[in-house]
Enzyme design. Structure first.
Site, PDB file in Angstrom:
ATOM      1  N   ASP A  47       0.864  -1.189  -0.103  1.00  0.00           N
ATOM      2  CA  ASP A  47       0.134   0.119   0.016  1.00  0.00           C
ATOM      3  C   ASP A  47       1.007   1.274   0.059  1.00  0.00           C
ATOM      4  O   ASP A  47       2.031   1.148  -0.054  1.00  0.00           O
ATOM      5  CB  ASP A  47      -1.077  -0.041   1.085  1.00  0.00           C
ATOM      6  CG  ASP A  47      -0.463   0.210   2.534  1.00  0.00           C
ATOM      7  OD1 ASP A  47       0.865   0.395   2.546  1.00  0.00           O
ATOM      8  OD2 ASP A  47      -1.002  -0.192   3.704  1.00  0.00           O
ATOM      9  N   LYS A  69      -4.230   3.096  -1.294  1.00  0.00           N
ATOM     10  CA  LYS A  69      -5.603   3.747  -1.451  1.00  0.00           C
ATOM     11  C   LYS A  69      -5.492   4.983  -0.694  1.00  0.00           C
ATOM     12  O   LYS A  69      -4.972   5.006   0.383  1.00  0.00           O
ATOM     13  CB  LYS A  69      -6.550   2.890  -0.805  1.00  0.00           C
ATOM     14  CG  LYS A  69      -6.956   1.780  -1.412  1.00  0.00           C
ATOM     15  CD  LYS A  69      -7.977   0.865  -1.051  1.00  0.00           C
ATOM     16  CE  LYS A  69      -9.517   1.561  -0.844  1.00  0.00           C
ATOM     17  NZ  LYS A  69      -9.956   1.663  -2.282  1.00  0.00           N
ATOM     18  N   MET A 184      -6.296   9.217  10.045  1.00  0.00           N
ATOM     19  CA  MET A 184      -7.011   9.546   8.840  1.00  0.00           C
ATOM     20  C   MET A 184      -8.082  10.730   9.135  1.00  0.00           C
ATOM     21  O   MET A 184      -9.227  10.843   8.842  1.00  0.00           O
ATOM     22  CB  MET A 184      -7.730   8.588   7.998  1.00  0.00           C
ATOM     23  CG  MET A 184      -6.721   7.442   7.399  1.00  0.00           C
ATOM     24  SD  MET A 184      -7.437   6.002   6.669  1.00  0.00           S
ATOM     25  CE  MET A 184      -7.847   5.217   8.155  1.00  0.00           C
TER      26      MET A 184
END
Length: 280
Positions: A47, A69, A184
């Site tokens: 990732d 992502k 996040m």
């Protein structure tokens, strides 16, 4: 001696998948199982948060596939990533799914594991050091401290729709968790800090943003709940970042070990005789 050590570790078999955490950035924080997987794998599906220095430990000839992502940017769909792991394993490859941090801490490792079970693909889970603990340690911020907190809450700043999660009990967290660690969360930090202040947190409560944690590009911003959004914008900070709210942020004045290597003078009394109250 090193080769003897790895010889005692499990073999990554052909046709199987290992879901592995790479830690928050520093290759030195890889586990032995993670390094062992890198030495054996035919294909590494990684990732966006995996430090490139970790990938340098891959065996010669290993194929690297990017499956990152990132919020607001074109990204592969999670279902497609999961099915790609199945496809690679069925082709007889030794597959390493390498994730930043820990695969089971906001890493979608559970979703990928369920797909492997659905398609009867053998797999192994290898935990990693999550950024919400290891990344903060590299900033000199402990998630627990006896004089500050006996509880800590980990949460994500957005849900699968990209919005602030509406299933989080912000009132309960604001009143009950002395330390809050958020993944996040930068995109919606204004709404999140407003929720916490509305839930009873002091506007002056310390907040820290740790960007690119445990890498050479690590940046730390210390601010307060009321100033967080404006200060992040003024500093031009970009994700990835870990955000921590609570009195433990003040301990950075004493425990910023990386800063000390660069000459920062550390304080033995980071709380300056402050009376601490643990709400949980």
């Amino acid at each position: 001696m090193i080769d003897d050590l790895f010889a005692e570790l499990p073999a990554l078999e052909k046709g199987s998948v290992w879901l592995v955490g790479a830690g928050p950035g520093d290759p030195g924080l890889l586990t032995l199982h993670a390094a062992n997987a890198l030495r054996q794998s035919d294909v590494i599906v990684h990732d966006a948060l995996v430090n490139e220095d970790c990938l340098k430990l891959a065996r010669p000839g290993a194929v690297l596939e990017f499956a990152g992502k990132r919020g607001g940017k074109p990204s592969p769909k999670q279902r497609d990533i999961s099915l790609r792991l199945v496809e690679l394993a069925r082709a007889g490859n030794r597959v390493l799914r390498l994730k930043g941090g820990d695969p089971f801490v906001f890493g979608r490792g559970g979703e990928e594991g369920l797909t492997l079970v659905e398609h009867q693909i053998p797999f192994r889970i290898v935990p990693g050091i999550t950024a919400g603990i290891g990344g903060l340690a590299y900033a000199g911020i402990p998630v627990t401290h006896r004089e500050v907190n006996h509880a800590v809450t980990f949460l994500t700043g957005h849900d699968s729709s990209g919005l602030v999660p509406d299933r989080i009990n912000w009132q309960g967290i604001a009143s009950g968790s002395p330390v809050i660690v958020m993944y996040m969360a930068m995109k919606h930090i204004g709404a999140i800090t407003a929720n916490l202040i509305a839930g009873g947190r002091s506007p002056d409560e310390p907040v820290a943003f740790v960007c690119n944690a445990a890498t050479a590009n690590q940046t730390v911003l210390e601010t307060t709940l009321s100033r967080a959004e404006a200060d992040v914008e003024a500093a031009g900070l970009e994700p990835p970042a870990i955000v921590v709210v609570g009195e433990v942020v003040r301990l950075r004045a004493a425990l910023d070990w990386i800063g000390a290597l660069d000459g920062r003078k550390l304080s033995a009394d980071p709380f300056a005789n402050r009376i601490l109250r643990n709400p949980a």
